[in-house]
Design an enzyme around this catalytic site. Structure first.
Site, PDB file in Angstrom:
ATOM      1  CD  GLU A 140      -1.486  -6.544   5.555  1.00  0.00           C
ATOM      2  OE1 GLU A 140      -1.734  -5.221   5.684  1.00  0.00           O
ATOM      3  OE2 GLU A 140      -1.070  -6.658   4.348  1.00  0.00           O
ATOM      4  CG  HIS A 143      -3.622  -3.763   3.232  1.00  0.00           C
ATOM      5  ND1 HIS A 143      -2.581  -3.298   4.025  1.00  0.00           N
ATOM      6  CD2 HIS A 143      -4.294  -2.431   2.882  1.00  0.00           C
ATOM      7  CE1 HIS A 143      -2.685  -1.878   4.019  1.00  0.00           C
ATOM      8  NE2 HIS A 143      -3.643  -1.525   3.282  1.00  0.00           N
ATOM      9  CB  CYS A 145      -0.890   0.054   1.268  1.00  0.00           C
ATOM     10  SG  CYS A 145      -2.519   0.915   1.015  1.00  0.00           S
TER      11      CYS A 145
END
Length: 185
Positions: free
Chosen positions: A173, A171, A82
Site C-alpha cells: 500500500e 507493504h 505483514c
C-alpha cells in the site's frame, strides 16, 4: 443494489488508513474495523474480501491481537499484510519466528511464481518493496506455496490459491512499493 465491501481488520498498523485508500482508489468500497470484530459480525457484513493489516506486535507476544481461524473458511479472499501474513501463517499451521534482524525499509522481492497477487508479472521479476517487521515466516502452512522471497524473508509472499488466501511480508500500500497497486487489485 448491493455494494461489495472489502473488510480491513486493523491490527494497529500505521498504514491501515492507507490500505483503505488504496482499495478505494480501485473503485472498491472498504471499511476498517478492529481485529476484535466478532466472527458473527464479519459473517453478517458478508464482505467480498478481507484484508488483515500489519501491526507492531509479534504474534507470539502475550495478549497479541488475533482472530478466529474460521475467518479463513468464510469462502472470501483474504490478504494478509505483514503482521496479518505472520498471523495467518501461525493460525494455519506455519512457523513464524523472530527475524535475525528487524527489517525496516526498502527491500527487493523476487517473484518465484507469477500467480495470485503476482498475476501479470513474470518469474524472476524483482520488485522494490517496503518491509517493516521483526518476525518472519520460516515455513508456510500446509497447502500454501511460496510465490516470492527476499534476502531476509524466505517467505516474503505465499498463497493458497484454492483457498483464496494470499500473504505478503511487505507493504504493497505504500509508495515505496511502486508496483503495489498491481498487487492489491
Amino acid at each position: 443494489m448491493t455494494r461489495q465491501t472489502i473488510l480491513i481488520l486493523d491490527f494497529g498498523s500505521q498504514y491501515t488508513q492507507l490500505i483503505a485508500r488504496r482499495v478505494r482508489e480501485q473503485a472498491v468500497y472498504s471499511e476498517i474495523h478492529p481485529f476484535s470484530l466478532s466472527l458473527e459480525r464479519i459473517r453478517a457484513m458478508a464482505p467480498a474480501g478481507i484484508i488483515l493489516s500489519g501491526g507492531p506486535s509479534s504474534c507470539y507476544d502475550p495478549g497479541a491481537p488475533t482472530i478466529s481461524p474460521e475467518v479463513f473458511d468464510l469462502g472470501v479472499p483474504v490478504l494478509g499484510i505483514c503482521y496479518g501474513a505472520q498471523l495467518a501463517a501461525k493460525l494455519l499451521g506455519g512457523d513464524v519466528r523472530p527475524a535475525d534482524k528487524r527489517e525496516y525499509g526498502r527491500a527487493q522481492v523476487t517473484v518465484s511464481r507469477a500467480e495470485g497477487l503476482f498475476h501479470g508479472m513474470s518469474p524472476g521479476d524483482v520488485l522494490q518493496v517496503w518491509m517493516s517487521h521483526g518476525d518472519r515466516v520460516e515455513a508456510v502452512p500446509a497447502g500454501f506455496g511460496l510465490i516470492g522471497d527476499s534476502d531476509n524473508s524466505p517467505a516474503a509472499a505465499f498463497s493458497a490459491p484454492g483457498r483464496r488466501i494470499h500473504c505478503v511480508q511487505f507493504h504493497p500500500e505504500v509508495v515505496h512499493t511502486p508496483r503495489g497497486a498491481e498487487i492489491l487489485c
